[in-house]
Design a protein around this motif. Structure first.
Motif, short mmCIF file in Angstrom:
data_model
loop_
_atom_site.label_atom_id
_atom_site.label_comp_id
_atom_site.label_asym_id
_atom_site.label_seq_id
_atom_site.Cartn_x
_atom_site.Cartn_y
_atom_site.Cartn_z
N ALA A 296 -11.57 -3.55 4.10
CA ALA A 296 -10.90 -4.24 5.21
C ALA A 296 -9.41 -3.93 5.33
CB ALA A 296 -11.08 -5.75 5.04
N ILE A 297 -8.84 -3.16 4.37
CA ILE A 297 -7.38 -3.00 4.37
C ILE A 297 -6.89 -1.74 5.07
CG2 ILE A 297 -7.03 -4.45 2.35
CD1 ILE A 297 -6.72 -1.93 0.69
N GLY A 298 -7.77 -0.84 5.40
CA GLY A 298 -7.40 0.29 6.24
C GLY A 298 -6.56 1.38 5.60
N ILE A 299 -6.50 1.43 4.29
CA ILE A 299 -5.84 2.54 3.60
C ILE A 299 -6.72 2.96 2.43
CG2 ILE A 299 -3.49 1.87 4.27
CD1 ILE A 299 -3.05 0.77 1.47
N ASP A 300 -6.46 4.16 1.92
CA ASP A 300 -7.29 4.61 0.81
C ASP A 300 -6.77 4.03 -0.51
OD1 ASP A 300 -5.28 6.37 -0.26
OD2 ASP A 300 -5.94 7.93 1.13
N GLU A 301 -7.58 4.14 -1.53
CA GLU A 301 -7.29 3.51 -2.82
C GLU A 301 -6.00 4.04 -3.45
OE1 GLU A 301 -9.57 2.27 -6.96
OE2 GLU A 301 -10.51 3.72 -5.62
N SER A 302 -5.75 5.34 -3.36
CA SER A 302 -4.54 5.89 -3.98
C SER A 302 -3.28 5.39 -3.27
CB SER A 302 -4.57 7.42 -4.02
OG SER A 302 -4.57 7.97 -2.73
N ALA A 303 -3.32 5.27 -1.94
CA ALA A 303 -2.17 4.74 -1.20
C ALA A 303 -1.94 3.27 -1.57
CB ALA A 303 -2.39 4.89 0.30
N LEU A 304 -3.01 2.51 -1.73
CA LEU A 304 -2.89 1.12 -2.16
C LEU A 304 -2.28 1.04 -3.54
CD1 LEU A 304 -3.50 -1.91 -1.66
CD2 LEU A 304 -5.68 -1.51 -2.83
N ASP A 305 -2.76 1.87 -4.46
CA ASP A 305 -2.22 1.87 -5.83
C ASP A 305 -0.73 2.19 -5.82
OD1 ASP A 305 -4.71 1.23 -6.85
OD2 ASP A 305 -5.18 3.29 -7.47
N ASP A 306 -0.33 3.17 -5.02
CA ASP A 306 1.09 3.52 -4.92
C ASP A 306 1.90 2.34 -4.41
OD1 ASP A 306 0.60 6.08 -5.82
OD2 ASP A 306 0.70 7.00 -3.81
N TYR A 307 1.41 1.67 -3.37
CA TYR A 307 2.13 0.55 -2.77
C TYR A 307 2.25 -0.62 -3.74
CZ TYR A 307 3.18 -3.39 0.28
OH TYR A 307 3.75 -4.51 0.83
N LEU A 308 1.20 -0.90 -4.48
CA LEU A 308 1.19 -2.08 -5.36
C LEU A 308 1.70 -1.79 -6.78
CD1 LEU A 308 -2.17 -3.77 -4.35
CD2 LEU A 308 0.15 -4.41 -3.67
N ARG A 309 2.04 -0.54 -7.08
CA ARG A 309 2.51 -0.19 -8.42
C ARG A 309 3.67 -1.10 -8.83
NH1 ARG A 309 2.46 5.00 -8.05
NH2 ARG A 309 0.42 5.09 -9.01
N GLY A 310 3.56 -1.70 -10.02
CA GLY A 310 4.60 -2.57 -10.55
C GLY A 310 4.50 -4.01 -10.09
N SER A 311 3.52 -4.32 -9.28
CA SER A 311 3.34 -5.68 -8.77
C SER A 311 2.10 -6.30 -9.40
CB SER A 311 3.20 -5.64 -7.25
OG SER A 311 2.93 -6.91 -6.74
#
Length: 143
Positions: free
Chosen positions: A74-89
């Motif tokens: 449902a989030i509309g991005i791929d897993e690696s882009a999500l991982d990059d965005y959430l890194r450190g959170s």
């Protein structure tokens, strides 16, 4: 006083939300916002315009490492882009939205600034519901 949110979002994500292909927006940090809140979608650069609104169905506080497994479709991005965005959170907030309403005409940044006296936020800002009504009316006058 009823409030709405003006949410800055990348153009491809704003369009995916308004087309119903993306129903969850992921944010690293986000305040508690009541269900039913109107969310005004400001499409950031290069578009720089309000494109429409959605209704906040609910916010979900979740461990960042659980986002993909529980809501990836449902989030509309791929897993690696999500991982990059959430890194450190450790935690993130998911904004589940529905009732997409694309405005007939986008409201450009110049009108937002000049006619409403609003600057688009880096992430989000609160609006009065009257400001949402004014923005919608202005968008219908854009040629």
């Amino acid at each position: 006083m009823t409030r709405a949110l003006l949410l800055s979002i990348k153009p491809r994500h704003a369009r995916a939300i308004l087309e119903g292909r993306k129903t969850i927006e992921v944010r690293r940090k986000f305040p508690a916002v009541p269900s039913g809140t109107i969310v005004v979608l400001y499409s950031s650069s290069p578009e720089k315009a309000i494109l429409g609104t959605v209704r906040l169905k609910r916010t979900i506080k979740i461990d960042s490492d659980c986002v993909w497994d529980s809501h990836g479709a449902a989030i509309g991005i791929d897993e690696s882009a999500l991982d990059d965005y959430l890194r450190g959170s450790d935690q993130s907030t998911l904004l589940e939205v529905d009732c997409p309403d694309s405005w007939d005409q986008p409201l450009p940044l110049d009108s937002l600034r000049h006619d409403l006296g609003l600057e688009p936020p880096q992430s989000f800002r609160y609006l009065k519901t009257e400001q949402v009504t004014q923005a919608r009316q202005l968008s219908s006058q854009v040629s």
